[in-house]
Design an enzyme around this catalytic site. Structure first.
Site, PDB file in Angstrom:
ATOM      1  N   ASP A 197      11.275  -6.902   7.014  1.00  0.00           N
ATOM      2  CA  ASP A 197      10.753  -6.165   5.634  1.00  0.00           C
ATOM      3  C   ASP A 197      10.613  -4.298   6.474  1.00  0.00           C
ATOM      4  O   ASP A 197      10.618  -4.139   5.604  1.00  0.00           O
ATOM      5  CB  ASP A 197      10.142  -6.440   5.040  1.00  0.00           C
ATOM      6  CG  ASP A 197       8.703  -7.404   6.288  1.00  0.00           C
ATOM      7  OD1 ASP A 197       8.801  -7.725   7.155  1.00  0.00           O
ATOM      8  OD2 ASP A 197       7.381  -6.227   6.259  1.00  0.00           O
ATOM      9  N   LYS A 237       1.317   6.962   1.384  1.00  0.00           N
ATOM     10  CA  LYS A 237       1.115   5.497   1.631  1.00  0.00           C
ATOM     11  C   LYS A 237      -0.768   5.558   1.997  1.00  0.00           C
ATOM     12  O   LYS A 237      -1.259   6.410   2.494  1.00  0.00           O
ATOM     13  CB  LYS A 237       1.395   5.423   3.168  1.00  0.00           C
ATOM     14  CG  LYS A 237       1.152   3.481   3.808  1.00  0.00           C
ATOM     15  CD  LYS A 237       1.883   3.864   5.335  1.00  0.00           C
ATOM     16  CE  LYS A 237       1.768   2.647   6.197  1.00  0.00           C
ATOM     17  NZ  LYS A 237       1.772   1.974   7.463  1.00  0.00           N
ATOM     18  N   ARG A 279       0.633  -1.452   0.264  1.00  0.00           N
ATOM     19  CA  ARG A 279      -0.109  -0.224  -0.017  1.00  0.00           C
ATOM     20  C   ARG A 279       1.145   1.269  -0.278  1.00  0.00           C
ATOM     21  O   ARG A 279       0.331   2.351  -0.142  1.00  0.00           O
ATOM     22  CB  ARG A 279      -0.799   0.240   0.710  1.00  0.00           C
ATOM     23  CG  ARG A 279      -0.149   0.472   2.458  1.00  0.00           C
ATOM     24  CD  ARG A 279      -1.695  -0.134   4.292  1.00  0.00           C
ATOM     25  NE  ARG A 279      -0.959  -0.508   5.070  1.00  0.00           N
ATOM     26  CZ  ARG A 279      -1.619   0.431   6.073  1.00  0.00           C
ATOM     27  NH1 ARG A 279      -2.646   0.437   6.061  1.00  0.00           N
ATOM     28  NH2 ARG A 279      -1.308   0.121   7.321  1.00  0.00           N
ATOM     29  N   ASP A 293       7.945   2.189   9.189  1.00  0.00           N
ATOM     30  CA  ASP A 293       6.395   1.669   9.309  1.00  0.00           C
ATOM     31  C   ASP A 293       6.603   1.444  10.301  1.00  0.00           C
ATOM     32  O   ASP A 293       6.922   0.732  11.223  1.00  0.00           O
ATOM     33  CB  ASP A 293       7.042   0.386   8.638  1.00  0.00           C
ATOM     34  CG  ASP A 293       7.049   0.524   6.761  1.00  0.00           C
ATOM     35  OD1 ASP A 293       6.983   0.692   6.117  1.00  0.00           O
ATOM     36  OD2 ASP A 293       7.604  -0.829   6.582  1.00  0.00           O
TER      37      ASP A 293
END
Length: 518
Positions: A270, A125, A105, A280
């Site tokens: 990740d 995002k 996304r 993130d």
């Protein structure tokens, strides 16, 4: 200052590496490529909710005034100078190999050149599906977007390496989400954050290429990363030197997280930046009460793999995964030696940081024992971490009894202390005051050191939750106050937020525990 509509974009990543140029958004495996073209999916209406003037000034971007400029922030308009794409990477999630993942996304629009010449990736995002969205819709909700926007900037002002956030926009469209994965899906307001970083490369980018035995692409990516982001590294051993520096940056980042009580919540490989940035922002939290076993992520229960106290060791484990990915390029023994250096680097930096938190002139014999006593006592008593260390700054240099010490720290306590706990706290403070008396710096210098190291304001989850609830009703007062406060986290100018977490927030959804969808 330039408009986002200008041609001030570079495309070095997509012109350097092979990619899937079809623009096909069908979820699929994409062997042999490092990215897939992904044009953002338009939304109903882009409305600006927040804009970082400070970051915009650094980037040389003027605040959007016309709707077409705003539309860039929501994916409704892509200029000819951009090349929107989703990166392909893999990762270990909760300790297990997950295979290909990729930007599900997140869509990078291009590399923006700042006035001094550096380039920064501009990434949306929540911009819609990509080839890596799997079964998801590629969207983001207001709840998660507010959290990412505010915390990115909060970490920056705390002095912690991080990705940044330039803007937050509403999309005018509802998004269906099951917040706790318990079958209670509901529609929430949609939103999009424009994220900014020199690079969003992760450990997982390198893991995927090794797993697929695309060793030439792996070497090419490593060389490119070094030349762009580690230009001081050269010579035959440059890959080894590169890994050593990633180890050091990662260790430094973990020390910074421990300094302020930040818990990432989902430290999969990740989600680990190759530049040593915090990246993130999902089910994160700052510590309220000091608890090394605290994890804010419902998905992380009951194992608590990513709990506050485990973050440094998880970073070491993740670096091991990166080392394994680099095996085709470097000898195993060299990688293992560099990996093992993490422990020395981390503990050296950690104890130096804790010495600063405690206002010590320098680390002396016995100081590591004192720091351990602080850790053990705080874990047993569970005071509010932020408030406790703030009270420690102005601690009287003589405390006559256990009751006096308990009374002094009462503002930081969530529970009444037993006599045994009071005695443990008194013993700690006695040892601490005895050590302060040996300082070779003045008391004022010691306190200044502590004020620079210990934040007074943190973005607590319950405050974020309250701000999100208000924004969903169209109210912006708390959101705007938090934007101001996060810019001065070491100041006492925003002491309306200097209080322990209220009791009601302990069990309320979104205030204590969150899911990966947060």
């Amino acid at each position: 200052m330039k408009s986002l509509r200008s041609d001030n974009y570079k495309k070095e990543f997509v012109t350097t590496f092979p990619g899937d140029e079809t623009g096909d958004l069908t979820p699929r495996q994409t062997p042999g490529v490092l990215y897939s073209k992904a044009v953002p999916t338009p939304v109903e209406k882009v409305t600006l909710l927040a804009w970082s003037d400070e970051l915009a000034a650094e980037l040389g971007i003027k605040k959007p005034e016309e709707q077409q400029e705003l539309d860039i922030l929501g994916g409704n308009y892509v200029t000819d100078a951009m090349y929107p794409y989703a990166a392909c990477y893999a990762g270990h999630q909760f300790g297990g190999w997950a295979g290909q993942l990729g930007d599900g996304r997140a869509i990078t629009l291009g590399e923006w050149q700042a006035p001094e010449g550096k380039t920064f990736e501009l990434q949306l995002k929540g911009g819609g599906p990509t080839a890596y969205s799997r079964r998801a819709d590629g969207r983001a909700v207001l709840r998660s977007s507010v959290r990412e926007y505010l915390m990115s900037e909060a970490m920056h002002y705390l002095g912690i390496p991080t990705t940044r956030a330039l803007s937050l926009v509403a999309t005018g469209e509802p998004v269906l989400r099951d917040m706790f994965y318990n079958g209670n899906a509901a529609y929430e307001p949609g939103a999009i954050v424009m994220r900014v970083a020199p690079s969003f490369l992760r450990f997982g980018n390198f893991e995927l290429l090794n797993a697929r035995k695309e060793h030439e692409h792996l070497r090419q990516l490593v060389d490119w990363t070094i030349s762009r982001y580690y230009p001081h590294i050269a010579g035959e051993d440059k890959v080894m030197t590169f890994f050593k520096e990633v180890v050091e940056r990662t260790a430094s980042l973990m020390v910074e997280w421990q300094r302020v009580g930040f818990v990432h919540g989902v430290m999969n490989t990740d989600n680990m930046s190759i530049l040593g940035l915090t990246i993130d922002y999902g089910p994160y939290s700052f510590l309220d009460d000091y608890d090394p076993d605290f994890t804010p992520n419902t998905t992380d229960l009951p194992g608590r793999r990513y709990a506050f106290g485990k973050q440094p060791s998880i970073a070491y484990w993740n670096l091991g995964c990166l080392a394994a990915a680099l095996l085709p390029l470097v000898e195993k023994d060299q990688l293992l030696t560099a990996l093992e250096s993490y422990k020395e680097v981390y503990w050296r930096k950690y104890y130096a940081m804790m010495g600063n938190k405690l206002g010590l002139d320098k680390l002396k014999s016995g100081d590591t024992d004192l720091i351990t006593q602080f850790e053990q006592t705080l874990a047993a008593l569970k005071p509010d971490m932020t408030i406790f260390f703030q009270l420690l700054i102005d601690l009287p240099l003589f405390m006559g009894s256990a009751q006096e010490v308990a009374t002094y720290f009462k503002e930081s306590l969530y529970d009444e202390l037993s006599e045994e706990q009071q005695q443990a706290l008194y013993s700690l403070i006695e040892n601490y005051l005895e050590r302060l008396n040996t300082n070779t710096i003045t008391r004022q210098a010691s306190q200044e050191l502590m004020r620079k190291t210990n934040p007074r304001f943190i973005l607590r989850n319950y405050l974020l939750h309250q701000a999100i609830e208000e924004l969903e009703k169209g109210e912006t007062a708390l959101f705007e106050k938090l934007q101001q406060a996060l810019r001065e986290p070491y100041s006492d100018k925003h002491d309306e937020f200097f209080e322990t977490r209220p009791g009601w927030a302990t069990q309320k959804a979104g205030c204590s525990m969150l899911s990966c969808s947060s």
